[in-house]
Design a protein around this motif. Structure first.
Motif, PDB file in Angstrom:
ATOM      1  N   GLU A   1       0.836  -1.203   0.000  1.00 16.24           N
ATOM      2  CA  GLU A   1       0.000   0.000   0.000  1.00 16.24           C
ATOM      3  C   GLU A   1       0.871   1.252   0.000  1.00 16.24           C
ATOM      4  O   GLU A   1       2.021   1.221   0.428  1.00 16.24           O
ATOM      5  CB  GLU A   1      -0.893   0.011   1.251  1.00 16.24           C
ATOM      6  CG  GLU A   1      -1.889  -1.125   1.301  1.00 16.24           C
ATOM      7  CD  GLU A   1      -2.944  -1.031   0.218  1.00 16.24           C
ATOM      8  OE1 GLU A   1      -3.431   0.088  -0.040  1.00 16.24           O
ATOM      9  OE2 GLU A   1      -3.270  -2.076  -0.369  1.00 16.24           O
ATOM     10  N   ARG A   2       0.309   2.359  -0.455  1.00 15.08           N
ATOM     11  CA  ARG A   2       1.028   3.636  -0.439  1.00 15.08           C
ATOM     12  C   ARG A   2       1.367   4.033   0.997  1.00 15.08           C
ATOM     13  O   ARG A   2       0.559   3.891   1.902  1.00 15.08           O
ATOM     14  CB  ARG A   2       0.182   4.749  -1.043  1.00 15.08           C
ATOM     15  CG  ARG A   2       0.112   4.708  -2.539  1.00 15.08           C
ATOM     16  CD  ARG A   2      -0.485   6.017  -3.053  1.00 15.08           C
ATOM     17  NE  ARG A   2      -0.793   5.900  -4.459  1.00 15.08           N
ATOM     18  CZ  ARG A   2       0.089   6.096  -5.426  1.00 15.08           C
ATOM     19  NH1 ARG A   2       1.316   6.428  -5.144  1.00 15.08           N
ATOM     20  NH2 ARG A   2      -0.270   5.965  -6.687  1.00 15.08           N
ATOM     21  N   THR A   3       2.571   4.573   1.161  1.00 17.62           N
ATOM     22  CA  THR A   3       2.987   5.064   2.471  1.00 17.62           C
ATOM     23  C   THR A   3       2.604   6.531   2.598  1.00 17.62           C
ATOM     24  O   THR A   3       2.157   7.163   1.639  1.00 17.62           O
ATOM     25  CB  THR A   3       4.507   4.912   2.646  1.00 17.62           C
ATOM     26  OG1 THR A   3       5.160   5.702   1.652  1.00 17.62           O
ATOM     27  CG2 THR A   3       4.942   3.460   2.533  1.00 17.62           C
ATOM     28  N   ASP A   4       2.792   7.087   3.782  1.00 23.32           N
ATOM     29  CA  ASP A   4       2.506   8.502   4.004  1.00 23.32           C
ATOM     30  C   ASP A   4       3.383   9.389   3.126  1.00 23.32           C
ATOM     31  O   ASP A   4       2.934  10.426   2.637  1.00 23.32           O
ATOM     32  CB  ASP A   4       2.707   8.866   5.478  1.00 23.32           C
ATOM     33  CG  ASP A   4       1.674   8.224   6.376  1.00 23.32           C
ATOM     34  OD1 ASP A   4       0.596   7.836   5.861  1.00 23.32           O
ATOM     35  OD2 ASP A   4       1.932   8.095   7.586  1.00 23.32           O
ATOM     36  N   ALA A   5       4.645   9.000   2.945  1.00 19.37           N
ATOM     37  CA  ALA A   5       5.553   9.786   2.097  1.00 19.37           C
ATOM     38  C   ALA A   5       5.030   9.844   0.667  1.00 19.37           C
ATOM     39  O   ALA A   5       5.055  10.906   0.029  1.00 19.37           O
ATOM     40  CB  ALA A   5       6.951   9.181   2.135  1.00 19.37           C
ATOM     41  N   GLU A   6       4.535   8.721   0.157  1.00 22.21           N
ATOM     42  CA  GLU A   6       3.990   8.701  -1.204  1.00 22.21           C
ATOM     43  C   GLU A   6       2.707   9.519  -1.289  1.00 22.21           C
ATOM     44  O   GLU A   6       2.483  10.226  -2.270  1.00 22.21           O
ATOM     45  CB  GLU A   6       3.706   7.259  -1.635  1.00 22.21           C
ATOM     46  CG  GLU A   6       4.949   6.461  -1.913  1.00 22.21           C
ATOM     47  CD  GLU A   6       4.620   5.050  -2.318  1.00 22.21           C
ATOM     48  OE1 GLU A   6       4.909   4.694  -3.475  1.00 22.21           O
ATOM     49  OE2 GLU A   6       4.067   4.311  -1.492  1.00 22.21           O
ATOM     50  N   ALA A   7       1.880   9.430  -0.273  1.00 22.68           N
ATOM     51  CA  ALA A   7       0.633  10.195  -0.264  1.00 22.68           C
ATOM     52  C   ALA A   7       0.911  11.692  -0.278  1.00 22.68           C
ATOM     53  O   ALA A   7       0.221  12.455  -0.963  1.00 22.68           O
ATOM     54  CB  ALA A   7      -0.207   9.816   0.950  1.00 22.68           C
ATOM     55  N   ARG A   8       1.926  12.132   0.461  1.00 20.73           N
ATOM     56  CA  ARG A   8       2.293  13.555   0.461  1.00 20.73           C
ATOM     57  C   ARG A   8       2.771  14.007  -0.911  1.00 20.73           C
ATOM     58  O   ARG A   8       2.400  15.068  -1.391  1.00 20.73           O
ATOM     59  CB  ARG A   8       3.381  13.821   1.507  1.00 20.73           C
ATOM     60  CG  ARG A   8       2.878  13.847   2.928  1.00 20.73           C
ATOM     61  CD  ARG A   8       3.932  14.396   3.879  1.00 20.73           C
ATOM     62  NE  ARG A   8       5.199  13.673   3.822  1.00 20.73           N
ATOM     63  CZ  ARG A   8       5.489  12.607   4.563  1.00 20.73           C
ATOM     64  NH1 ARG A   8       4.602  12.137   5.431  1.00 20.73           N
ATOM     65  NH2 ARG A   8       6.663  12.023   4.468  1.00 20.73           N
ATOM     66  N   LYS A   9       3.598  13.195  -1.566  1.00 19.81           N
ATOM     67  CA  LYS A   9       4.109  13.547  -2.900  1.00 19.81           C
ATOM     68  C   LYS A   9       2.981  13.560  -3.924  1.00 19.81           C
ATOM     69  O   LYS A   9       2.943  14.406  -4.807  1.00 19.81           O
ATOM     70  CB  LYS A   9       5.192  12.566  -3.348  1.00 19.81           C
ATOM     71  CG  LYS A   9       6.421  12.535  -2.488  1.00 19.81           C
ATOM     72  CD  LYS A   9       7.324  13.670  -2.819  1.00 19.81           C
ATOM     73  CE  LYS A   9       8.604  13.531  -1.972  1.00 19.81           C
ATOM     74  NZ  LYS A   9       9.339  14.749  -1.917  1.00 19.81           N
ATOM     75  N   LEU A  10       2.046  12.619  -3.800  1.00 18.32           N
ATOM     76  CA  LEU A  10       0.906  12.554  -4.709  1.00 18.32           C
ATOM     77  C   LEU A  10       0.015  13.780  -4.533  1.00 18.32           C
ATOM     78  O   LEU A  10      -0.402  14.407  -5.510  1.00 18.32           O
ATOM     79  CB  LEU A  10       0.110  11.267  -4.456  1.00 18.32           C
ATOM     80  CG  LEU A  10      -1.055  10.974  -5.382  1.00 18.32           C
ATOM     81  CD1 LEU A  10      -0.546  10.726  -6.801  1.00 18.32           C
ATOM     82  CD2 LEU A  10      -1.823   9.771  -4.898  1.00 18.32           C
ATOM     83  N   LYS A  11      -0.234  14.157  -3.295  1.00 17.58           N
ATOM     84  CA  LYS A  11      -1.070  15.319  -2.998  1.00 17.58           C
ATOM     85  C   LYS A  11      -0.410  16.612  -3.470  1.00 17.58           C
ATOM     86  O   LYS A  11      -1.087  17.525  -3.935  1.00 17.58           O
ATOM     87  CB  LYS A  11      -1.331  15.388  -1.493  1.00 17.58           C
ATOM     88  CG  LYS A  11      -2.312  16.444  -1.087  1.00 17.58           C
ATOM     89  CD  LYS A  11      -2.589  16.388   0.401  1.00 17.58           C
ATOM     90  CE  LYS A  11      -3.546  17.485   0.808  1.00 17.58           C
ATOM     91  NZ  LYS A  11      -3.787  17.463   2.251  1.00 17.58           N
ATOM     92  N   ALA A  12       0.909  16.690  -3.390  1.00 20.41           N
ATOM     93  CA  ALA A  12       1.637  17.888  -3.814  1.00 20.41           C
ATOM     94  C   ALA A  12       1.760  17.976  -5.331  1.00 20.41           C
ATOM     95  O   ALA A  12       2.248  18.979  -5.850  1.00 20.41           O
ATOM     96  CB  ALA A  12       3.022  17.908  -3.175  1.00 20.41           C
ATOM     97  N   GLY A  13       1.359  16.926  -6.046  1.00 17.77           N
ATOM     98  CA  GLY A  13       1.430  16.945  -7.508  1.00 17.77           C
ATOM     99  C   GLY A  13       2.765  16.510  -8.072  1.00 17.77           C
ATOM    100  O   GLY A  13       3.032  16.690  -9.258  1.00 17.77           O
ATOM    101  N   LYS A  14       3.615  15.939  -7.237  1.00 17.81           N
ATOM    102  CA  LYS A  14       4.929  15.482  -7.706  1.00 17.81           C
ATOM    103  C   LYS A  14       4.885  14.062  -8.234  1.00 17.81           C
ATOM    104  O   LYS A  14       5.825  13.596  -8.852  1.00 17.81           O
ATOM    105  CB  LYS A  14       5.949  15.601  -6.580  1.00 17.81           C
ATOM    106  CG  LYS A  14       6.177  17.040  -6.175  1.00 17.81           C
ATOM    107  CD  LYS A  14       7.203  17.156  -5.093  1.00 17.81           C
ATOM    108  CE  LYS A  14       7.381  18.629  -4.724  1.00 17.81           C
ATOM    109  NZ  LYS A  14       8.340  18.811  -3.663  1.00 17.81           N
TER     110      LYS A  14
END
Length: 146
Positions: A103-116
């Motif tokens: 599953e996606r980690t918190d670090a990935e979720a932050r990057k996804l939300k930031a548009g990176k």
């Protein structure tokens, strides 16, 4: 004089116990794990695809580096975060078999939300490859954000 004679006897008993323990641990055969085939393709098409097999749950970044894939470009080879999920330079595009990643980690979720990151992209340092025998995973290295 007594201490000198007692020591070799204790040593022999210790060696016997250690030999028995070693024999019992080697007698058990490890259970075979499922093998997942991972194919790394370059986004630019300059290098040929690299295919490797993963026999146990392993971080995708480690799998790519062990397969001698160019995961990082240019100065990012030296300046990456080393697998902490901070820099985002190890992003890969999962083309097929995304269900065999953790599953996606918190670090990935932050990057996804930031548009990176795009929806199909994952940080290879944050996802673990694991699945049934014969599973196939196809990953594009160094995708471009368009």
């Amino acid at each position: 004089a007594r201490g000198a004679r007692a020591c070799p006897r204790a040593n022999r008993a210790f060696r016997r116990r250690r030999t028995r323990a070693r024999a019992s641990s080697t007698a058990r055969a490890p259970t075979p794990r499922a093998a997942i085939e991972v194919t790394f393709i370059s986004e630019d098409g300059k290098s040929p695809p690299a295919t490797t097999t993963v026999a146990r749950p392993e971080v995708l970044r480690t799998v790519a580096l062990d397969a001698k894939c160019e995961l990082y470009a240019g100065v990012n080879k030296l300046l990456n975060c080393g697998g902490a999920g901070n820099c985002g330079t190890c992003a890969v595009d999962v083309r097929r078999g995304g269900e065999f990643l953790s599953e996606r980690t918190d670090a990935e979720a932050r990057k996804l939300k930031a548009g990176k990151l795009k929806e199909s992209w994952r940080l290879s340092c944050q996802c673990v490859v694991d699945g049934p025998d014969g599973a196939e995973l196809e990953v594009a290295l160094r995708p471009k954000l368009r």
